[in-house]
Design a protein around this motif. Structure first.
Motif, short mmCIF file in Angstrom:
data_model
loop_
_atom_site.label_atom_id
_atom_site.label_comp_id
_atom_site.label_asym_id
_atom_site.label_seq_id
_atom_site.Cartn_x
_atom_site.Cartn_y
_atom_site.Cartn_z
N LEU A 69 0.80 -1.23 0.00
CA LEU A 69 0.00 0.00 0.00
C LEU A 69 0.83 1.28 0.00
O LEU A 69 0.29 2.36 -0.16
N HIS A 70 2.14 1.15 0.13
CA HIS A 70 2.95 2.37 0.00
C HIS A 70 4.38 2.03 -0.39
O HIS A 70 5.10 1.36 0.35
N THR A 71 4.77 2.53 -1.56
CA THR A 71 6.17 2.39 -1.94
C THR A 71 6.56 3.51 -2.90
O THR A 71 5.72 4.29 -3.36
N HIS A 72 7.87 3.62 -3.08
CA HIS A 72 8.44 4.48 -4.12
C HIS A 72 9.29 3.51 -4.94
O HIS A 72 10.48 3.34 -4.67
N ALA A 73 8.64 2.81 -5.88
CA ALA A 73 9.25 1.61 -6.48
C ALA A 73 10.63 1.89 -7.07
O ALA A 73 11.57 1.11 -6.86
N VAL A 218 -0.88 10.27 0.73
CA VAL A 218 0.00 11.31 1.30
C VAL A 218 0.69 10.82 2.57
O VAL A 218 0.07 10.14 3.40
N HIS A 219 1.99 11.13 2.70
CA HIS A 219 2.68 10.86 3.97
C HIS A 219 2.08 11.76 5.05
O HIS A 219 1.80 12.93 4.78
N ILE A 220 1.91 11.23 6.25
CA ILE A 220 1.31 12.05 7.32
C ILE A 220 1.81 11.60 8.68
O ILE A 220 1.86 10.41 8.98
N THR A 306 5.72 -1.20 2.27
CA THR A 306 7.15 -1.38 2.51
C THR A 306 7.87 -0.04 2.58
O THR A 306 8.98 0.02 3.08
N ASP A 307 7.25 1.01 2.02
CA ASP A 307 7.96 2.26 1.71
C ASP A 307 9.00 1.93 0.64
O ASP A 307 9.04 0.84 0.12
N GLY A 308 9.85 2.89 0.30
CA GLY A 308 10.83 2.65 -0.76
C GLY A 308 11.97 1.76 -0.27
O GLY A 308 12.22 1.64 0.93
ZN LIG Z 1 7.21 6.96 1.62
#
Ligand SMILES: [Zn+2]
Length: 442
Positions: A69-73, A218-220, A306-308
């Motif tokens: 649900l969240h990454t910067h591939a 959005v990051h929060i 995972t985030d990036g």
């Molecule tokens: Zn991020």
């Protein structure tokens, strides 16, 4: 009369995620034209269907494909570039300068291909991306055959990708227009964070999100520092500011949400917001630990990210499931919070709901897309097995993923990626490493 179908998968266990808590033994999934047609006992399926391909997974558990649900591939190309640093120093002195020098459409295409291959092999069939050059990221996802929600990213400041807030949005919308007919691709608005996006920019993002009916990613509340700065600059905490701007809704996917008061948890629940919990990234950057058991108790929809790869450094949802479950128990002092079924729900249907894709993916129900992950329990480390869902979360790793399908298409078969040349990707990553290092490491 037998029905002709594309694919029948028999499995020792099937965990459909919906209904909650169900584990089917010796069942089969029937798939045709990319969609799940039926789940039924093996014997009944053998009498009902003539499959073009019949897979027998006698020692496997079949689950919905995992949703990151969240990454910067594309940041997979910056994996391990700068570690063991506080978030602001990591971002401002290392990641942003490296990105400023190297990020291009080609960087994003190559990095996203590398990330997509890693994710597919680890059972991930869908990812929610936030990065520059979203058209290149979408093209890479299409080439890899992975489902993706692509972020229409925006910042207030210029980058080599875009000159100003309007330029970010125009370029993102152009990408969306170009990918309109790709069934695996959807889009989110992706304003980076409250500390990089101003009120006017947020207002434009909200208008656009409503116009094109897309979630806002959005990051929060990632760090305590971000909250202190917001109070200084805006007079309120970031979440209160987003509330004031009208962004809190079922379409909001807040990422991290490490620092929350009880009132803020209630606010997120009241507005039907979703959160992307990224436990490894939060620990590695020393941001803290999100109050996940309180969020779940309040009824907030939570998925896992995972985030990036620059802040994790793996794109591995098996690790995130295990860590999420263990952390929730450790910080609450209650071993009965965030059980294995809940962790699996977060990594599948929770993510799909956040993205507005739960009619299409996230669980194994007839009519949904055949996004599936088979995990082989033929390893001594997975023996014995009293409860396959417990094993999925507490024992198995992504190395046990044997087969993956996206939209009914096999993408991983017997642990091998199909249609993706792994050695070519490793060479490509080495070429980028030579460009990026060693000057950026100083
Ligand atoms: Zn991020």
């Amino acid at each position: 009369m037998l029905m002709n179908i594309d694919l029948l998968i028999d499995a020792r266990w099937i965990v459909p995620v919906e209904p909650v808590g169900v584990v089917l033994e010796n069942h089969a999934v029937a798939i045709d034209a990319g969609k799940i047609v039926a789940l039924m006992p093996r014997a009944a399926a053998a009498e009902a269907f003539t499959p073009r391909v019949h897979r027998r997974l006698d020692r496997h558990v079949l689950i919905p494909g995992l949703i990151n649900l969240h990454t910067h591939a594309a940041m997979s190309l910056l994996r391990g570039l700068a570690d063991d640093l506080p978030l602001r120093e990591w971002l401002e002195n290392h990641i942003w300068p490296a990105e400023g020098r190297h990020v291009s459409a080609q960087f994003v295409y190559d990095g996203t291909r590398l990330a997509a291959a890693e994710m597919l092999r680890g059972g991930i069939t869908c990812f929610n991306d936030m990065y520059f050059y979203p058209k290149a990221a979408a093209d890479a996802a299409v080439a890899a055959g992975i489902r993706a929600a692509i972020g229409i990213v925006s910042f207030d400041f210029p980058t080599p990708y875009a000159a100003d807030p309007d330029d970010y949005l125009l370029k993102g919308l152009a990408a969306r227009d170009a990918l309109r007919d790709e069934p695996l691709i959807s889009f989110c608005l992706a304003p980076h964070a409250p500390y990089t996006v101003g009120d006017r920019n947020f207002a434009r993002v909200l208008t656009l999100a409503e116009q094109i009916d897309a979630p806002i990613h959005v990051h929060i509340h990632e760090t305590a520092h971000e909250i202190e700065e917001s109070i200084k600059v805006h007079g309120v905490r970031p979440l209160a500011r987003l509330h004031r701007l009208g962004l809190l809704s079922p379409g909001l996917i807040g990422v991290h949400a490490v620092h929350l008061t009880g009132d803020e948890i209630a606010l997120l629940a009241a507005h039907g917001c979703s959160l992307a919990h990224c436990p490894t990234s939060n620990l590695k950057l020393a941001s803290g630990i999100a109050p996940v058991s309180e969020l779940l108790h309040a009824g907030v929809n939570v998925g896992l990210g995972t985030d990036g790869a620059a802040s994790n450094n793996r794109l591995d949802l098996f690790q995130e499931m295990r860590l999420a479950a263990l952390l929730a128990k450790g910080v609450s002092g209650r071993a009965d919070v965030l059980g294995a079924h809940q962790a699996l729900h977060m990594a599948t249907l929770g993510g799909a709901r956040a993205l507005g894709l739960d009619a299409k993916t996230g669980s194994l129900l007839p009519g949904k897309a055949a996004d599936l992950c088979a995990v082989a329990f033929d390893d001594l480390a997975l023996s014995p097995c009293f409860d396959p869902v417990s094993h999925l979360v507490y024992v198995a790793g992504r190395e046990h993923v044997s087969d993956v399908w996206v939209d009914g298409q096999a993408r991983v078969e017997q642990r091998l990626l199909l249609g993706i040349d792994e050695s070519e990707l490793i060479k490509l990553a080495a070429l980028w490493q030579n460009k990026i290092c060693p000057r950026d490491v100083t």
